[in-house]
Design a protein around this motif. Structure first.
Motif, PDB file in Angstrom:
ATOM      1  N   ARG A  24       0.847  -1.045  -0.404  1.00  0.00           N
ATOM      2  CA  ARG A  24      -0.155   0.075   0.284  1.00  0.00           C
ATOM      3  C   ARG A  24       0.905   1.542   0.348  1.00  0.00           C
ATOM      4  N   HIS A  25       1.833   1.168   0.317  1.00  0.00           N
ATOM      5  CA  HIS A  25       2.977   2.248   0.575  1.00  0.00           C
ATOM      6  C   HIS A  25       3.668   2.337  -0.919  1.00  0.00           C
ATOM      7  N   ALA A  26       3.495   2.015  -1.849  1.00  0.00           N
ATOM      8  CA  ALA A  26       5.062   2.168  -3.232  1.00  0.00           C
ATOM      9  C   ALA A  26       4.565   3.102  -3.266  1.00  0.00           C
ATOM     10  N   GLN A  27       3.874   3.109  -4.114  1.00  0.00           N
ATOM     11  CA  GLN A  27       3.542   4.750  -4.494  1.00  0.00           C
ATOM     12  C   GLN A  27       3.998   5.805  -4.021  1.00  0.00           C
ATOM     13  N   ALA A  28       3.418   6.483  -2.342  1.00  0.00           N
ATOM     14  CA  ALA A  28       4.041   6.708  -1.662  1.00  0.00           C
ATOM     15  C   ALA A  28       5.397   7.568  -1.561  1.00  0.00           C
ATOM     16  N   LEU A  29       6.341   6.252  -1.490  1.00  0.00           N
ATOM     17  CA  LEU A  29       7.607   5.769  -1.505  1.00  0.00           C
ATOM     18  C   LEU A  29       8.192   6.588  -2.907  1.00  0.00           C
ATOM     19  N   LYS A  30       8.210   6.218  -3.770  1.00  0.00           N
ATOM     20  CA  LYS A  30       8.413   6.240  -5.262  1.00  0.00           C
ATOM     21  C   LYS A  30       8.180   8.519  -4.773  1.00  0.00           C
ATOM     22  N   ARG A  31       6.932   8.765  -4.562  1.00  0.00           N
ATOM     23  CA  ARG A  31       6.569   9.919  -4.728  1.00  0.00           C
ATOM     24  C   ARG A  31       8.328  10.242  -3.373  1.00  0.00           C
ATOM     25  N   GLN A  32       8.396  10.018  -2.892  1.00  0.00           N
ATOM     26  CA  GLN A  32       9.400  10.234  -2.229  1.00  0.00           C
ATOM     27  C   GLN A  32      11.004  10.466  -2.761  1.00  0.00           C
ATOM     28  N   GLY A  33      11.135   9.756  -4.171  1.00  0.00           N
ATOM     29  CA  GLY A  33      12.487   9.636  -4.449  1.00  0.00           C
ATOM     30  C   GLY A  33      13.267   8.692  -3.984  1.00  0.00           C
ATOM     31  N   TYR A  34      11.877   7.373  -3.693  1.00  0.00           N
ATOM     32  CA  TYR A  34      12.735   5.692  -3.362  1.00  0.00           C
ATOM     33  C   TYR A  34      12.703   5.132  -4.574  1.00  0.00           C
ATOM     34  N   ASP A  35      13.800   4.583  -5.203  1.00  0.00           N
ATOM     35  CA  ASP A  35      14.033   3.809  -6.217  1.00  0.00           C
ATOM     36  C   ASP A  35      13.693   2.526  -6.257  1.00  0.00           C
ATOM     37  N   PHE A  36      14.450   2.139  -5.208  1.00  0.00           N
ATOM     38  CA  PHE A  36      14.203   0.321  -4.828  1.00  0.00           C
ATOM     39  C   PHE A  36      13.559  -0.171  -3.412  1.00  0.00           C
ATOM     40  N   ALA A  37      13.229  -0.728  -2.840  1.00  0.00           N
ATOM     41  CA  ALA A  37      13.115  -0.945  -2.407  1.00  0.00           C
ATOM     42  C   ALA A  37      13.999  -2.689  -2.023  1.00  0.00           C
ATOM     43  N   LEU A  38      14.722  -3.186  -0.591  1.00  0.00           N
ATOM     44  CA  LEU A  38      15.343  -4.580  -0.425  1.00  0.00           C
ATOM     45  C   LEU A  38      14.192  -5.468   1.044  1.00  0.00           C
ATOM     46  N   ARG A  39      13.606  -6.069   0.242  1.00  0.00           N
ATOM     47  CA  ARG A  39      13.133  -7.372   0.352  1.00  0.00           C
ATOM     48  C   ARG A  39      12.812  -8.898   1.145  1.00  0.00           C
ATOM     49  N   MET A 195      15.500   5.268  10.110  1.00  0.00           N
ATOM     50  CA  MET A 195      14.721   6.530  10.377  1.00  0.00           C
ATOM     51  C   MET A 195      14.093   5.744  10.113  1.00  0.00           C
ATOM     52  N   ARG A 196      12.784   7.340  10.245  1.00  0.00           N
ATOM     53  CA  ARG A 196      11.242   6.789   9.886  1.00  0.00           C
ATOM     54  C   ARG A 196      10.701   7.574   8.881  1.00  0.00           C
ATOM     55  N   ILE A 197       9.942   7.344   7.833  1.00  0.00           N
ATOM     56  CA  ILE A 197       9.550   8.267   6.662  1.00  0.00           C
ATOM     57  C   ILE A 197       7.335   7.726   6.954  1.00  0.00           C
ATOM     58  N   PRO A 198       7.300   8.638   6.226  1.00  0.00           N
ATOM     59  CA  PRO A 198       5.963   8.849   6.144  1.00  0.00           C
ATOM     60  C   PRO A 198       5.235   7.234   4.422  1.00  0.00           C
ATOM     61  N   GLY A 199       4.451   6.815   5.247  1.00  0.00           N
ATOM     62  CA  GLY A 199       4.252   5.978   4.226  1.00  0.00           C
ATOM     63  C   GLY A 199       3.239   6.005   4.215  1.00  0.00           C
ATOM     64  N   GLU A 200       2.117   5.677   3.215  1.00  0.00           N
ATOM     65  CA  GLU A 200       0.276   5.731   2.835  1.00  0.00           C
ATOM     66  C   GLU A 200      -0.440   6.332   4.084  1.00  0.00           C
ATOM     67  N   ASP A 201      -0.918   7.587   3.593  1.00  0.00           N
ATOM     68  CA  ASP A 201      -2.734   7.337   4.463  1.00  0.00           C
ATOM     69  C   ASP A 201      -1.799   8.127   6.600  1.00  0.00           C
ATOM     70  N   GLY A 202      -0.286   8.511   6.186  1.00  0.00           N
ATOM     71  CA  GLY A 202       0.526   9.222   7.518  1.00  0.00           C
ATOM     72  C   GLY A 202       1.163   8.120   8.293  1.00  0.00           C
ATOM     73  N   ILE A 203       0.671   6.993   7.946  1.00  0.00           N
ATOM     74  CA  ILE A 203       1.629   5.678   8.239  1.00  0.00           C
ATOM     75  C   ILE A 203       3.053   6.522   8.705  1.00  0.00           C
ATOM     76  N   ILE A 204       3.705   5.829   9.759  1.00  0.00           N
ATOM     77  CA  ILE A 204       5.182   5.704   9.761  1.00  0.00           C
ATOM     78  C   ILE A 204       5.566   4.664   9.798  1.00  0.00           C
ATOM     79  N   LEU A 205       6.526   4.388   8.840  1.00  0.00           N
ATOM     80  CA  LEU A 205       7.371   3.408   8.242  1.00  0.00           C
ATOM     81  C   LEU A 205       8.708   2.981   8.935  1.00  0.00           C
TER      82      LEU A 205
END
Length: 223
Positions: A24-39, A195-205
């Motif tokens: 649910r956070h993918a679009q929010a992360l992209k808007r913040q300039g993240y190019d990739f996620a490691l899972r 660090m902590r960053i905002p996700g979708e709907d104000g959720i902190i990641l």
């Protein structure tokens, strides 16, 4: 013009790693300039990358990286037999669950500060087992690049010996060799402090920031 394009420097990619499910956070992360996620790939379904999540990240324009991590926090965990088991399990997740493309990387975590003796013995044996498992699983044909996550000493040794094809340097700068490995930019990816960053709907990641080496291929992929 073609020569200029070939010699133009590549930019380092901005990424993150987290145990949190990111669909649910993918679009929010992209808007913040993240190019990739490691899972994660592991035996713990709660922290593992899912196919839906992988597709959501790709649809948002993000690349994906994966690391196999279970209990690699001590020398006693690492044996050739454990490498065989983990390599086989990671192969199944990559091929059957995610459809991860061949040629990309699966990193295997060495999540403590190993001694040179640990690296020369148990850890090298473990990675030999991982390679053997992938070789058997794909009937001797090339499949996934084997990456290592860990200290500078560990990453450097496994890379120099050809046991790992790419390295992801841990954020733990007090680990042996890590400061030098970072300063010399020998990594394919580097992890930074949490660090902590905002996700979708104000959720902190809760995340760890990461970056790629601008001139190296760390084995990221899309599905």
């Amino acid at each position: 013009m073609a020569d200029l394009l070939r010699t133009a420097p590549m930019a380092a990619l901005k990424g993150l790693d987290t145990t949190l499910e990111l669909t649910r956070h993918a679009q929010a992360l992209k808007r913040q300039g993240y190019d990739f996620a490691l899972r994660y790939y592991s035996h713990n379904a709660a922290k593992n990358l899912s196919l839906g999540e992988a597709r959501a990240l790709a649809q948002a324009g993000m690349r994906i990286g994966v690391v196999w991590e279970t209990a690699g926090t001590r020398a006693g965990f690492f044996t050739r037999a454990q490498g065989l088991a983990d390599g086989a399990a990671a192969w199944l997740m990559a091929t059957q669950t995610i459809g991860q493309p061949f040629g990309s990387a699966i990193y295997f975590a060495v999540d403590y500060d190993p001694t040179q003796a640990d690296i020369d013995g148990a850890i090298s044996n473990y990675f030999t087992g991982v390679h053997a498992a992938l070789y058997v699983a794909n009937e001797g044909r090339p499949s996934y690049r084997v990456g290592v996550y860990g200290s500078g000493l560990c990453c450097g040794a496994l890379m120099e010996r050809g046991i790992a094809a790419c390295s992801w340097l841990s954020q733990s700068t007090a680990f042996a060799g890590s400061r030098q490995y970072a300063e010399q930019k020998r990594y394919d990816m580097i992890q930074m402090l949490p660090m902590r960053i905002p996700g979708e709907d104000g959720i902190i990641l809760d995340i760890d920031p990461d970056a790629t080496h601008p001139d190296r291929d760390p084995g990221l992929f899309v599905v």
